[in-house]
Structure formats: C-alpha cells, structure tokens
Design a protein around this motif. Structure first.
Motif, mmCIF file in Angstrom:
data_model
loop_
_atom_site.group_PDB
_atom_site.id
_atom_site.type_symbol
_atom_site.label_atom_id
_atom_site.label_comp_id
_atom_site.label_asym_id
_atom_site.label_seq_id
_atom_site.Cartn_x
_atom_site.Cartn_y
_atom_site.Cartn_z
ATOM 1 N N SER A 3 0.944 -1.314 0.160
ATOM 2 C CA SER A 3 -0.142 0.066 -0.016
ATOM 3 C C SER A 3 0.953 1.269 -0.133
ATOM 4 O O SER A 3 1.866 1.387 -0.917
ATOM 5 C CB SER A 3 -0.880 -0.105 1.243
ATOM 6 N N TRP A 4 0.751 2.017 1.104
ATOM 7 C CA TRP A 4 1.644 3.397 0.906
ATOM 8 C C TRP A 4 3.083 3.356 1.648
ATOM 9 O O TRP A 4 3.756 3.978 1.460
ATOM 10 C CB TRP A 4 0.925 4.472 1.873
ATOM 11 N N ARG A 5 3.315 2.024 2.169
ATOM 12 C CA ARG A 5 4.425 1.672 2.788
ATOM 13 C C ARG A 5 5.342 1.283 1.569
ATOM 14 O O ARG A 5 5.097 0.528 0.732
ATOM 15 C CB ARG A 5 4.549 0.715 3.706
ATOM 16 N N GLN A 6 6.825 1.693 1.772
ATOM 17 C CA GLN A 6 7.845 1.293 0.823
ATOM 18 C C GLN A 6 8.812 0.322 1.792
ATOM 19 O O GLN A 6 9.299 0.681 2.734
ATOM 20 C CB GLN A 6 8.462 2.350 0.351
ATOM 21 N N GLN A 7 8.844 -0.677 1.409
ATOM 22 C CA GLN A 7 9.646 -1.914 2.255
ATOM 23 C C GLN A 7 10.893 -2.688 1.287
ATOM 24 O O GLN A 7 10.934 -2.563 0.324
ATOM 25 C CB GLN A 7 8.706 -3.029 2.841
ATOM 26 N N TYR A 8 11.845 -2.632 2.229
ATOM 27 C CA TYR A 8 13.092 -3.548 1.695
ATOM 28 C C TYR A 8 12.743 -4.940 1.324
ATOM 29 O O TYR A 8 12.199 -5.597 1.850
ATOM 30 C CB TYR A 8 14.048 -3.373 2.876
ATOM 31 N N GLU A 41 13.353 -9.057 6.902
ATOM 32 C CA GLU A 41 13.399 -9.702 8.309
ATOM 33 C C GLU A 41 12.310 -9.032 9.048
ATOM 34 O O GLU A 41 11.884 -9.859 10.130
ATOM 35 C CB GLU A 41 14.897 -8.938 8.903
ATOM 36 N N TYR A 42 11.660 -7.646 8.888
ATOM 37 C CA TYR A 42 10.771 -7.342 9.621
ATOM 38 C C TYR A 42 9.544 -8.386 9.345
ATOM 39 O O TYR A 42 8.824 -8.932 10.464
ATOM 40 C CB TYR A 42 10.449 -6.065 9.115
#
Ligand code: GLC
Length: 496
Positions: free
Chosen positions: A84-89, A108-109
């Motif tokens: 969604s609006w998050r940008q994740q590694y 890892e999260y």
C-alpha cells in the motif's frame, strides 16, 4: 560459376521454453509444514524435467530455512516494494537445482520469525510477499507466461496482476492460474484494509468482497483465467456446501474454468530401496526386508515384536477433519483383535491427550508418538502393514501414496484425492475404501483388511499392487502441461 554443395540440415527443437512462475508460501526441501511444500518441490522439478518449461519458484526467506540451504543462495539485489503506502526493503536471493530456479524474498521485519504462519499480521506479510513477486520480475528479467499461484497466501499476486500490473506492457500477457490445496484456509480480512494494507483500489472491491469482508481466495478465483484443485474429486466436491467452507457458490459460478489434477509424489525421494531412514531396504520386487523394518519399528516403539500381528498406522495432523472422531469411536473395538496401532502426529489437545491415554491403557498394542518427526514417519511407512486415512475431506493427501509406495496397504475414506488414488481391493484395486463418514463402516473395512492380511498369498499380491501403483508426476505433469497450453492458447490469440 559457383558450385552448390549439399548441406545436411539437422532439425533442432528451437521452440522457446514456456515460462512458469510458482508463487507459494512453502517449497520443499527448503521450508515445509505440509503437503503444499512437497507439491511445489516435486511438481516444479517434474515440469522442468520435461524441458518444455523454464520453471521458477518464489517463496519468502523465512528464518526457519536452514543454513545448509541459505549458504548456497546467491544475492541478486535489493529493491523497494510497496505495501500500500509503505515502501519496504526486499532482498532477492537465487538458487538453482534440478533445472528449477528458486527465488527467496528477504525482509527480516516480516519473515525473521519462527514458523511460517499464525501471526497477527499475516495479511500484511503475504501482501508484501505478493507485491514483491510483481516487483521482482523486471529485476530478474523474467516475465512468466503463467503465474501459478498456490493457496490464499499467493492469491494477492494474482489480484495485483489483474488489478494493477496488467496495464504495463510487459505484464499484459501473463496468465494467472490459481491452485487450491485446501479450501478451508481462505484469507479473510476486514474490508477496511483493502486500500490501507493490500493497496487494492475500491474500484476492485467486488472481486474480493465476500459476506461483507475481504476473502482473498475468492478474489483469486474471480480474477484468474483458470483455477484448479489437487484432485478431480475435490474439484467436484468444492461445489458442495459440505466441502466448500462457504465458497460453493463462487466455485459453481466459476466452474467453467475449474480443473482437478491429482498430485504425485517424487518416487526417488520416497523410495524404500534407497531410503536411509530404514533399518533395511526393500522394493516391490524384493519385499523381504520389510519384515526387518516391521520388527525394528516394534522394538523402537516398545511394542512386542510379533511378525504376524498386523500394524495399523496413522501419520496425521491431529485435527477433526482427518477423521479422528471415527477412530476414537471404534479404536477400542479394533483393539479387541490381535493388532497393533501406531499413531504419529501433533495437533488439537483433545486428540493428543486421547491417544496418549489410549497408549497408556494398551501398552502392548498402542504406540502414540505425539510429535512431528520425518525420520520416524519413514520408519512407520515402511514398518506398518495397514495405513489408515479416514479423512472427512482430503483435497489430495500424499500419505496414502507414500504408504502404498512402501508396500503398506491404505484404508481410506472415498473423498477427494483419497478416492482418486486408492481403489477398493474388491474391485481389483490397491487398497481398501469406505464411502460414508461412519465409524462402523470404517471398522468394517479395517476388519476386512486385517482378515486379508492373514491370507499371506493374497496380501503380498495386494502389497505389490499398492507398491507398484504409479503415483509419480508423469501423468499429472502432462495434465498441467495441457492446462498451461490452454491458458496460453488464449494468450496467443489475445496477442494477435
Ligand atoms: C493440502 C491438502 C492435502 C494436499 C496438499 C498438497 O495440505 O490438505 O490434501 O495433499 O495440500 O496439495
């Protein structure tokens, strides 16, 4: 004047390989909690072996993937992926084996936790995974012809393809196939997370909406070009409310694109003539050493070593739909006979307690191993005589096939893949079956099996029949080949 020389032209098979990407939450041998992983591992190899497919598999890089595998993975690159609006590694790792390329998605999260499922944020974890699948394609330079998504954890990949990515030129001809390994687990969420977590526009709400909430499996069924289940009988059964866990009407409405294909097993991996978990090896042609496996099993489980007492075994998750209420209803009757009963598995506390108590009361007849132990499971497949699988529903089931391969005669209820793989002895089949979900029907066929066990000649014929039934992927891989071809014919026509 030039002279024309005659050249011999050898015709090469220049047809490009079709590209298939399996999207799944588990893949054996790297990470496995059940049958899904085994199927991803063995079907991908069987397809790659045909040399018609470039098969790739993508799974999360879980904490539980052992170092012995991890250290072989090659880091490709890291990218940023939207949830969604998050940008994740998102780290991409690659590994190749037996003609199959595997990708592992690292974050890892989301995945540095024990086990694969059961966390409060599973929806977000698999949204991240599915979004990664879509985002990775340009970075691995692989736009599959078929995006083959398995079970609800991969459903969002199909939904993202059809609601977002298919508008990009490189993605427009990707066809989606969704395979249901078990309709019970559908991925239910509140409608409030549609945009906020899954990043799906409200314009597409109708795809996933079910009883006022989000049902990811329903969404995948609606938007895929085709969907399938893991046995022909289960494909019929899930049109019925008894089996469909609420989705029967959706299945019926989409029936025109439904296929059922029986799973297979890897005959090299499950091979009593090479299996090093066994105290002695044997085969269908030379079954003599199976008796050693039986005696060793009895010794290991502290049961009296009696070669002529049949061992009835179950290896199962201890959950109700595996037919355990039938077993608890009549097992005491069964134990009136000269039999031994061996159970391996973990699950609901009630059943764990029940079988522990049963073993305590019948130390000479019952062994209850309330654990999960792959090595012990091989010893049981080999050492037992009868393998009981009385499931209330069973999409496919692999244990009945493994047991048969080890010459252990299956007694099953006629449902799903059990019905498609085990045929009644009385009609020239490879095991014993009963139709109704009824404890005394089960006991009746178990008694028939035990009676036949004492007829050594007939029993060894039946063991041989079970052990030589073709449970390999050869026939089913051809069916997938046909299914992919049908999907792609459609895509080729669309391209024109
Ligand atoms: C699920 C089903 C099982 C099937 C397996 C692989 O675990 O419950 O019946 O064999 O998936 O498709």
């Amino acid at each position: 004047m030039s002279t024309i020389t005659k050249k011999t032209v050898t015709k090469k098979n220049t047809a490009p390989k079709r590209k298939v990407l399996f999207v799944a939450s588990e893949a054996a041998p790297f990470i496995a909690t059940g049958g899904l992983a085994e199927v991803i591992g063995s079907l991908s190899k069987a397809l790659a072996k045909s040399r018609k497919y470039d098969v790739r598999v993508i799974v999360p890089l879980y904490e539980d993937i052992k170092d012995e595998y991890r250290k072989k993975y090659k880091f490709i690159k890291s990218i940023t992926v939207p949830v969604s609006w998050r940008q994740q590694y998102c780290g991409i790792f690659e590994y190749k084996e037996c003609g199959v390329t595997y990708y592992f998605v690292d974050n890892e999260y989301y995945f540095k936790r024990h086990g694969c499922y059961g966390y409060f944020d599973d929806g977000e974890r698999f949204a991240f995974f599915c979004s990664s699948v879509m985002e990775i394609l340009p970075h691995i330079d692989f736009y599959p012809d078929v995006l083959h998504c398995h079970d609800w954890q991969a459903a969002l990949a199909a939904l993202y393809l059809k609601t977002k990515y298919c508008f990009r030129p490189e993605y427009q001809f990707i066809r989606a196939l969704f395979t249901i390994h078990n309709i019970e687990y559908q991925g239910w969420y509140s409608m409030s997370v549609l945009e906020e977590l899954f990043g799906i526009s409200y314009d597409f709400k109708h795809l996933v909406e079910f009883n006022g909430g989000i049902n990811l499996m329903k969404g995948a069924i609606e938007c895929c070009e085709r969907f399938s289940t893991v046995s022909p009988t289960y494909a019929q059964e899930i049109k019925d409310p008894y089996f469909a866990h609420g989705l029967h009407e959706i299945v019926r409405r989409n029936e025109f694109k439904l296929t059922g294909i029986l799973n297979g097993i890897d005959p090299d991996y499950y091979n009593p003539s090479t299996d090093n978990a066994l105290p002695a090896n044997y085969s269908a042609e030379e079954p003599g050493n199976k008796a050693i496996c039986k005696a060793e099993l009895q010794r290991l489980l502290n049961l009296p070593v009696k070669p002529d007492t049949p061992i009835v075994a179950m290896i199962t998750r201890l959950v109700a739909h595996k037919g355990l209420d039938l077993v608890t209803a009549v097992v005491e009757d069964l134990l009136q006979r000269d039999v031994q009963f061996v159970l391996l598995g973990t699950g609901e506390g009630y059943y764990e307690g029940y079988f522990r108590e049963l073993a305590r009361r019948h130390p000479d007849k019952v062994a209850a191993c309330i654990t999960f132990n792959a090595n012990l499971s091989r010893k049981i497949y080999a050492g037992a005589d009868v393998f009981l699988m009385p499931s209330k529903s069973e999409p496919c089931g692999l244990s009945q096939m493994i047991a048969s391969r080890y010459g252990t005669v299956a007694v099953v209820r006629e449902t799903g893949g059990l019905r498609d793989s085990i045929l009644a002895y009385g009609s020239g089949g490879n095991g014993f079956t009963f139709a109704n979900y009824n404890a005394h029907d089960m006991l009746y066929v178990l008694n028939e099996a035990i009676n036949l066990y004492h007829n050594k000649e007939e029993w060894s014929k039946l063991m041989r029949k079970a052990a030589t039934t073709d449970f390999t992927w050869s026939a089913s891989a051809k069916r997938y080949d046909k299914l992919y071809s049908d999907l792609l014919t459609y895509a080729t026509e669309a391209r024109r």
